[in-house]
Design an enzyme around this catalytic site. Structure first.
Site, short mmCIF file in Angstrom:
data_model
loop_
_atom_site.label_atom_id
_atom_site.label_comp_id
_atom_site.label_asym_id
_atom_site.label_seq_id
_atom_site.Cartn_x
_atom_site.Cartn_y
_atom_site.Cartn_z
N GLN B 125 20.66 24.53 -8.06
CA GLN B 125 21.61 25.56 -7.64
C GLN B 125 21.76 26.61 -8.74
O GLN B 125 22.16 26.29 -9.85
CB GLN B 125 22.96 24.88 -7.38
CG GLN B 125 24.05 25.79 -6.87
CD GLN B 125 25.41 25.10 -6.88
OE1 GLN B 125 25.55 24.00 -7.41
NE2 GLN B 125 26.41 25.75 -6.33
N GLY B 126 21.44 27.85 -8.42
CA GLY B 126 21.54 28.93 -9.41
C GLY B 126 22.65 29.89 -9.05
O GLY B 126 22.41 30.99 -8.55
N SER B 128 26.28 29.95 -11.06
CA SER B 128 27.03 30.36 -12.24
C SER B 128 26.15 31.10 -13.25
O SER B 128 24.97 30.79 -13.40
CB SER B 128 27.63 29.15 -12.95
OG SER B 128 28.63 28.56 -12.16
N SER B 163 21.67 21.96 -12.91
CA SER B 163 21.24 20.58 -13.15
C SER B 163 19.96 20.32 -12.38
O SER B 163 19.74 20.87 -11.30
CB SER B 163 22.34 19.58 -12.77
OG SER B 163 22.63 19.68 -11.42
N GLU B 246 29.88 21.46 -1.19
CA GLU B 246 29.86 20.84 -2.51
C GLU B 246 30.92 19.74 -2.62
O GLU B 246 30.69 18.68 -3.17
CB GLU B 246 30.09 21.92 -3.57
CG GLU B 246 29.91 21.45 -4.99
CD GLU B 246 29.84 22.65 -5.95
OE1 GLU B 246 28.73 23.01 -6.34
OE2 GLU B 246 30.89 23.22 -6.28
N GLU B 369 42.80 25.37 -12.77
CA GLU B 369 43.64 26.57 -12.67
C GLU B 369 43.27 27.37 -11.42
O GLU B 369 44.15 27.83 -10.68
CB GLU B 369 43.45 27.45 -13.92
CG GLU B 369 44.08 26.89 -15.19
CD GLU B 369 43.24 25.81 -15.86
OE1 GLU B 369 42.12 25.53 -15.38
OE2 GLU B 369 43.70 25.23 -16.87
#
Ligand SMILES: Cc1cc2nc3c(=O)[nH]c(=O)nc-3n(C[C@H](O)[C@H](O)[C@H](O)COP(=O)(O)OP(=O)(O)OC[C@H]3O[C@@H](n4cnc5c(N)ncnc54)[C@H](O)[C@@H]3O)c2cc1C
Lengths: 342, 389
Positions: B125-126, B128, B163, B246, B369
């Protein structure tokens, strides 16, 4: 009432901070941590400056200053995470000073004060102490059992097995006495332990302070959604809470250090209070530091994690917050009873 | 209200439980490092696949069992309970496949789904980037059409927290295709072939000392037009589908893992005499509180499924469960440092790994948060802070 440091004390603090900012830069700490080595050059330099002997009597080659001065150095070393066995050495020296015989003091204090030998202090259960900080390189090890009895072991009288803890900025080992090894320390063991608690608490104050400083700097810089993340109250209130915890720890540690020299009768209470406050504060503040850094805080390169790891070990050292709170409750009950019968 | 499994659900559970008991994975490799460990999980996926257990929630037409959300939850609970690993291609099975089922063309489904299921092609997964974490939509990786080959895109940028990149064939990549458009509108979702020199993978070391994740340095990588998912400029919506998936399945496996850790910790405390009531050293109160939290997580997770099944959309439970789970796992592992003692602070032990790894829980998959913001704004309808978007 005057909470301020004297001019001399402030000088010690400033000199220590400047020196460590230069000599224990994060890259250097990381290098030693990765290799699990002591920074020998730095240790020699600190020894030449007389740091290990700051609170050792002049008769024994020390500077004969007080516990407040010692706490100042512990705090600065905690801030920098300098990979040197300062804390374990001064704890061992403290035990020897308060619980050792004149011969034992003569034998070990000059070497410890000069930094020629380093020391370690372990809490043993059934003769074996776990994760004893600094034991690997120590020339002398004090093993305390049941808070009361203590043995003094030369390096050749102890069985030292290095164990890698989660905090590689200093060595840790399992330590046991070899059969009939060492000699008892027959003096006031508690006095030595209580003062050691103050030293650890002061180191933790330094750890908190640094975690807070790094975090505040980061959240001012880091932008998400077009604003510095420190502008979000979830983040800014977290930082405010970190300050509160740090200051609680700082105030109680300062009180305990002052008590040690000025009003030793109150030291058992003050040191238990300091260790309870500092242990909780450091675990919470360093965890918060990681959280406020976001993902980067979880990485090896960001260096915040060293503080978290140091906090975890120091929090457990000589008993965690829960134990010291329990101790405190006993002391308070005794005090109440005493004042009721008076 | 009926808090028991239906006969069909029970049958599903029993069948899976029996299969897992009869078909345990090989023993976890103790050396050979991460590669050996991954090979072991890949082999495990192959066995799950052969028995039809790789992705029960996938529709039967794509090789799944068409399991209901409840059955899927049972699946993850049982996988966790049996202490067997998740299938190697977790991201492909849980995120990539389901995203393609919603947004993919027939050709894409035909081409990609089967190798995901068998584990032949691993996915990563690309999303972030170093400067786009909580504010994911501000990502800067750029894709432009090659003027010489208008059916090809040229991609340049950097991704982080990828990952399994070193094992992957395909990357779910979100990139900016329109610099002018508003930030959520200029994004496109691609499937990028990882087997090209333009994609460099660098391991990202984390506080546990290992590198579970990677950074991707992408320098003029090429992606054919056919690998756009969900249309040019529609990347944010497609990415949200991925992100919604997810949290869905994994939560049940994580919740069981938490339960197991707590059971281990309670046993350790009992063994050390740390449960005696009222004693100064007693941890009974703290452990009982963790039990309440653990059960709340389990129950809230199931309640969330009921809402999803009845009303077609998940309630606020998703965010609450993730928040509560991450916080509880951190408390539990820190309490373990006290109860277990030195062993939990020694490198190489599972307790020390859990302690350090838990610090990531309140950051990964959306920080606590940000989850609280979502709950406050979307569930409670509180006013939003005005920030630049
Ligand atoms: C272990 C781990 C695994 C990960 N796995 C993946 C993965 O598989 N795929 C992937 O794409 N990403 C992954 N990530 C990245 C993760 O999604 C981001 O780290 C996370 O979204 C936070 O972004 P950031 O790191 O940029 O922190 P920042 O967004 O910079 O946050 C810094 C601090 O500011 C706070 N903050 C930010 N915005 C707000 C706001 N609006 N209101 C209040 N507080 C705010 C945060 O909560 C945090 O405390 C992973 C991260 C970790 C640590």
């Amino acid at each position: 009432m005057d909470f301020g440091l004297s001019d001399d004390q402030r000088d010690i603090q400033r000199t220590a901070r400047d020196l460590l900012a230069e000599r224990a830069r994060p890259e250097r700490v990381r290098e030693h941590a990765e290799a699990r080595t002591v920074d020998q050059a730095l240790w020699r330099e600190l020894s030449e400056l007389g740091w290990p002997g700051i609170a050792v009597a002049e008769d024994h080659g020390g500077q004969g200053l007080g516990r407040i001065e010692l706490s100042i150095l512990c705090e600065e070393l905690g801030r920098s995470l300098a990979p040197v066995p300062f804390l374990p050495s001064v704890m061992a020296a403290t035990l020897i000073e308060h619980a050792g015989s004149p011969e034992q003091r003569d034998r070990w204090l000059p070497a410890l004060a000069a930094g020629d030998a380093t020391g370690a202090l372990g809490v043993a259960v059934d003769g074996t102490a776990e994760l004893v900080i600094g034991a690997v390189e120590a020339g002398v090890i004090v093993l305390v059992e049941d808070d009361r009895t203590a043995r003094l072991l030369g390096a050749d009288e102890a069985e030292v097995t290095p164990v890698a803890s989660i905090d590689p900025t200093r060595s840790t080992a399992r330590v046991g006495a070899i059969a009939d090894g060492g000699e008892p320390l027959t003096g006031d063991v508690s006095a030595g332990i209580d003062r050691s608690l103050v030293a650890v608490s002061s180191e933790l104050v330094g750890v908190c302070d640094r975690a807070l400083e790094m975090t505040v700097a980061y959240v001012k810089e880091r932008k998400q959604f077009g604003v510095p993340v420190g502008a979000y109250q979830a983040v800014s209130h977290r930082c405010a809470q970190m300050l509160l915890e740090t200051e609680k720890a700082r105030a109680t540690a300062a009180f305990a250090a002052w008590t040690a020299d000025a009003e030793p009768d109150r030291l058992p209470e003050a040191s238990a209070m300091a260790k309870a406050a500092a242990s909780d504060a450091a675990r919470e503040v360093t965890a918060s530091a990681i959280q406020a850094h976001g993902g980067i805080g979880f990485t090896w390169e960001a260096d915040v994690h060293w503080l978290y790891k140091r906090a975890q070990l120091d929090a457990a050292l000589l008993g965690g917050a829960k134990r010291h709170r329990a101790q405190l409750a006993v002391i308070l009950a005794e005090q109440l009873q005493a004042s009721a019968t008076a | 209200m009926d808090l028991t499994f239906s006969p069909k659900e029970t049958a599903f559970r029993d069948e899976l439980r029996a299969w897992l008991a009869d078909n345990p994975p090989d023993p976890e490799p103790t050396d050979g490092g991460e590669d050996a460990h991954y090979a072991w999980r890949r082999d495990w996926q192959r066995r799950l696949y052969d028995a039809g257990w790789a992705a029960p929630s996938w529709p039967t037409e794509y090789g799944g069992r068409g399991a209901t959300p409840s059955e899927s939850a049972i699946y993850f609970e049982e996988i966790g309970r049996a202490r067997v690993p998740l299938a190697a291609n977790t991201l492909g099975l849980l995120l990539g496949g389901p995203t393609l089922m919603v947004w993919g063309t027939d050709e894409q489904k035909e081409r990609y789904l089967a190798p995901i299921l068998s584990g032949e092609e691993i996915w990563c997964q690309g999303f972030s980037e170093p400067d786009a974490g909580s504010d994911l939509a501000s990502l800067k990786t750029r894709a432009v059409r090659d003027p010489a080959h208008p059916d090809e895109w040229v991609v340049t940028g950097q991704k982080v927290w990828t990952s399994g990149a070193q094992y992957s064939k395909w990357c779910m990549l979100v990139a900016r295709t329109d610099q002018e458009a508003a930030k959520h509108k200029g994004l496109t979702y691609f499937l990028m072939d990882m087997e090209q020199d333009a994609v460099q993978i660098r391991p990202l070391r984390q506080i546990t000392g290992e590198a579970e994740f990677n950074e991707l340095f992408i320098e003029e990588a090429r992606i054919p037009d056919a690998n756009v998912v969900g249309g040019v400029g529609n990347g944010w919506k497609v990415a949200l589908t991925t992100l919604m998936n997810e949290r869905a399945g994994l939560g049940f496996a994580l919740q069981i893992r938490l339960r197991q850790l707590l059971d281990d910790l309670i046993a350790a405390a009992a063994e050390r005499g740390l449960l005696e009531n009222g004693g100064a050293g007693s941890y009974s109160d703290a452990l009982a509180e963790l039990h309440v939290r653990c059960e709340s997580i389990r129950l809230l997770a199931w309640k969330g499924l009921t809402d999803a099944e009845r009303y077609g959309q998940p309630g606020p439970e998703g965010s609450l469960v993730k928040w509560l789970w991450s916080d509880t796992n951190q408390r539990l592992t820190e309490l373990a440092a006290e109860i277990i003692g030195p062993e939990a602070l020694t490198m190489g032990t599972s307790w020390s790994y859990e302690l350090l790894r838990a610090r990531g829980n309140t950051i990964e998959g959306g920080t606590t948060e940000v989850l609280k913001n979502i709950v406050a704004e979307r569930v409670l309808g509180l006013p939003r802070l005005k920030v630049a978007v």
